[in-house]
Write a protein that holds these residues in place. Structure first.
Motif, mmCIF file in Angstrom:
data_model
loop_
_atom_site.group_PDB
_atom_site.id
_atom_site.type_symbol
_atom_site.label_atom_id
_atom_site.label_comp_id
_atom_site.label_asym_id
_atom_site.label_seq_id
_atom_site.Cartn_x
_atom_site.Cartn_y
_atom_site.Cartn_z
ATOM 1 N N TYR A 596 0.861 -1.183 0.000
ATOM 2 C CA TYR A 596 0.000 0.000 0.000
ATOM 3 C C TYR A 596 0.900 1.237 0.000
ATOM 4 N N LEU A 598 0.742 5.174 0.840
ATOM 5 C CA LEU A 598 -0.120 5.997 1.680
ATOM 6 C C LEU A 598 0.312 7.459 1.657
ATOM 7 N N ARG A 603 -4.962 8.325 3.482
ATOM 8 C CA ARG A 603 -5.596 7.564 2.404
ATOM 9 C C ARG A 603 -4.491 7.008 1.504
ATOM 10 N N GLU A 604 -4.916 6.150 0.569
ATOM 11 C CA GLU A 604 -3.952 5.669 -0.418
ATOM 12 C C GLU A 604 -3.607 6.795 -1.391
ATOM 13 N N SER A 606 -3.208 8.810 -4.638
ATOM 14 C CA SER A 606 -3.988 8.894 -5.877
ATOM 15 C C SER A 606 -3.059 9.238 -7.039
ATOM 16 N N ALA A 648 -4.041 5.489 7.422
ATOM 17 C CA ALA A 648 -5.233 5.127 6.645
ATOM 18 C C ALA A 648 -6.000 3.999 7.328
ATOM 19 N N ASP A 649 -7.299 3.999 7.186
ATOM 20 C CA ASP A 649 -8.120 2.954 7.791
ATOM 21 C C ASP A 649 -8.333 1.775 6.845
ATOM 22 N N THR A 650 -7.578 1.764 5.724
ATOM 23 C CA THR A 650 -7.688 0.653 4.773
ATOM 24 C C THR A 650 -6.708 -0.468 5.110
#
Length: 701
Positions: A596, A598, A603-604, A606, A648-650
């Protein structure tokens, strides 16, 4: 004095069989070859024997009664026609290309040149002075050595950490080594040196050239020496300058001692050119034996060498006998010295057939299928200075390559250059688009931040510009593309703030190196902040400028412990030693991605984020598919300002424990570590790396 018979055309070189010596020399265009025997001092020629037999362009003779230790050389007869590529001159004593040992050194004199120096017609006028007093002599070798139970460590590439070193530079100033051994092959195997390497955590020592090489005339006349050794004279002989009291036995014993400690020995080898230079260079060996066979000559005018190396000449590996010599040399070092692999200088040159790079070149194919060479480590410096010579990623499976893109992108990122974030992500994941073809693995790339050619780690953060005045070339030598930053002052300073920034930058660079996919390589002395005073081309500095200071008076005494912890982390966790390239594609079963990327906003990353050239902060989460179940989150911040990084919460459920930080001198977080939960914020200081371990799998590091 001796009984002479025809002997055998193989093996090439001088081979003692217990009763006498067989001599065999390849020359396709010679008309006669003479073997010259010398007294033990190499000063007086005691016998001259014309080789009586020629088989398939190999001249040979057997001399019964000769013993190991005999000094010898050749005189080769033939046409002196430079315009046709032939430079035979029997007045010049020649070193056997297959000589296993050399005695003496080059004593520069105009008689070493095949042409008359200063003549109106230049190299077209033959010189008839005898060069024997000025030329090193070959030595008939006694090959016996009892290796006992020595076994190559056979370290897998995935576990390899390379330490680039110089025989003399590493050992000359180590006071734990007895004075008579310092700077020698024997010193490499001294317990003090091996203990240091083991503590550092390296698994392979890559030695700068030890094939017998020349001190170039222009250096000698300036009172300098060829320190690096990229000017080969004999490909089978260890350079005599590093011989200790035990001679060549000292080198073999040192290699065995390193093996006992689990450390491999790799040799930096120079098969792309020789020390004889261009058409105006000396006649020491290959040029006088068969210039038109050994060297690539200009197709327009064979009087001149074709040069893809920047040194004046290029060995012609498209010639079967030259290719044989290179392969025989490599096998000799594996079989007689038990070396574990090679780093090939300007390797693109070796794959030119005849003038263009070919990934199916005879040398590459031969090395890949050779039963001896295919079992050792092969590392390419994948470029030369000729057209189309930059071939990073162009070598076949089984090879690894120096990755200069890792060096440049990591340097640029930590210097704060704009637009480097995407490049950082690419190189720390192993450059899949470059090396991830034809079944190759992340270890196809050898990553480095510093190497012998360029700034040391300390100088990289202490100088904006090169300072090569000691080389005597008006600071015109060495490259200018250093991607360095002096942190606010050029050279050494007492400013505590600048020195603190430099110390952290060194730790940032090293952490990036060891957390990246691929094979990490560190430069000798970087672990003690060795400086060359800003010299980025110390090829001629055989002195304290280049030698490693073992006194303990380090500019950053904790850096050795920092590197020890980095190598231990890398060795312990599979996430940093992947067998396959990261892809960013969701994994089967968990649905998590193998990596991932970040953004600090939580967030990831973009597409727009990657295109923002002013971004200098990035998070990387990996290990979701690691076989040991260990997951890590690494935050890189090259911004000169602090950054609040929101998690991030992903990411996988559970918190993240702070375990590593380049603000700390040895990198290890020892106080009660902070736990970062999804949505939590970590305060990244300017220019730092922080690493977190997933709480559900956390270990005490």
């Amino acid at each position: 004095m001796f009984r002479i018979d025809d002997g055998s055309p193989s093996p090439l070189g001088a081979t003692w069989d217990g009763k006498g010596v067989n001599f065999a020399l390849f020359s396709a265009h010679a008309t006669a070859v003479e073997l010259c025997l010398f007294d033990p001092d190499g000063r007086r020629e005691i016998e001259r024997i014309r080789l009586p037999a020629r088989t398939d362009q190999v001249w040979h003779v057997y001399v019964q009664g000769l013993l190991p230790g005999q000094l010898y050389g050749y005189r080769v007869h033939g046409a002196y026609e430079p315009r046709q590529g032939h430079r035979f001159n029997p007045h010049k004593l020649l070193v056997d290309p297959y000589a296993r040992l050399l005695y003496g050194r080059i004593r520069w004199h105009d008689a070493l040149f095949g042409y008359r120096a200063g003549a109106h017609r230049g190299d077209l006028t033959i010189d008839r002075r005898d060069s024997a007093p000025m030329v090193p002599k070959g030595v008939v070798e006694e090959p016996a050595y009892h290796w006992g139970d020595d076994r190559p460590p056979r370290r897998p590439w995935i576990d390899t950490v390379v330490y680039e070193a110089h025989v003399k530079g590493l050992t000359q100033l180590n006071e734990s080594v007895p004075p008579q051994f310092r700077g020698s092959y024997e010193a490499l195997g001294h317990p003090a040196v091996i203990e240091h390497l083991v503590r550092l955590g390296v698994t392979a020592v890559e030695l700068l050239p030890i094939h017998a090489f020349a001190d170039d005339r222009f250096l000698v006349e300036k009172g300098l020496r060829n320190y690096w050794g990229y000017s080969t004279l004999a490909y089978f002989a260890p350079d005599p300058r590093y011989m200790g009291p035990a001679g060549v036995i000292g080198l073999k014993t040192a290699i065995r001692s390193l093996h006992d400690a689990g450390i491999e020995v790799l040799l930096d080898v120079v098969y792309n050119h020789t020390c004889e230079g261009n058409h105006m260079g000396p006649t020491l060996s290959f040029r006088g034996i068969d210039n038109a066979s050994y060297y690539k000559l200009s197709p327009e005018n064979p009087r001149f060498c074709w040069d893809a190396t920047g040194t004046g000449n290029t060995l012609d590996l498209s010639h079967p006998r030259v290719l044989q010599m290179v392969l025989d040399s490599l096998r000799h070092w594996v079989e007689a010295y038990h070396v574990d692999g090679f780093r090939f200088d300007l390797a693109s040159t070796l794959a030119r057939t005849p003038f263009d790079f070919d990934e199916r070149a005879a040398f590459l194919q031969a090395a890949s299928q050779d039963p001896v060479l295919s079992g050792v480590k092969l590392i390419a410096e994948p470029w030369d200075v000729g057209h189309g010579g930059y071939r990073v990623g162009g070598f076949p499976p089984g090879w690894s390559e120096w990755n200069d893109q890792f060096r440049d992108n990591v340097r640029g990122f930590w210097r704060g250059d704009p637009g480097e974030l995407p490049h950082l992500a690419r190189v720390i994941t192993g450059c899949r688009e470059i090396f991830g073809v034809r079944g190759r693995h992340p270890w196809a790339g050898v990553n480095f931040v510093t190497a012998h050619d360029g700034f040391t780690l300390h100088d990289l953060v202490s100088y904006n510009d090169k300072h090569n005045e000691a080389n005597g070339e008006n600071n015109q030598d060495g490259h200018n593309h250093n991607l360095s930053w002096n942190c606010g002052h050029e050279g050494e300073t007492d400013d505590e703030g600048i020195n603190a920034t430099r110390a952290r930058q060194k730790r940032n660079l090293l952490a990036t190196l060891f957390f990246a996919q691929g094979v990490p390589m560190i430069l000798m002395g970087d672990e003690v902040s060795r400086s060359q005073g800003g010299n980025n081309n110390a090829y001629a500095q055989d002195n304290e400028i280049s030698w490693m200071d073992w006194s303990g008076d380090s500019r950053d005494p904790s850096l050795l412990a920092f590197l020890h912890n980095l190598t231990a982390l890398r060795r312990r966790y599979a996430a940093f030693r992947r067998r396959d390239f990261l892809t960013g594609i969701p994994l089967k079963g968990s649905g998590l991605k193998d990596v991932y990327w970040l953004a600090p906003e939580g967030r990831e990353m973009s597409h727009e984020d990657w295109g923002d050239g002013l971004r200098r902060t990035l998070g990387m989460q990996l290990g979701n598919d690691a076989p040991d179940g260990q997951r890590f989150l690494i935050l890189f911040n090259a911004d000169p300002e602090p950054v609040a990084f929101k998690l991030a919460d992903t990411l996988p459920d559970g918190g993240w424990v702070h375990v590593f930080d380049t603000r700390i001198s040895d990198g290890m977080v020892r106080e009660t570590p902070a736990v970062l939960n999804p949505g939590g914020v970590f305060a990244l200081e300017p220019r730092m790396v922080a690493m977190f371990q997933h709480a559900r799998s956390v270990e005490i590091l």
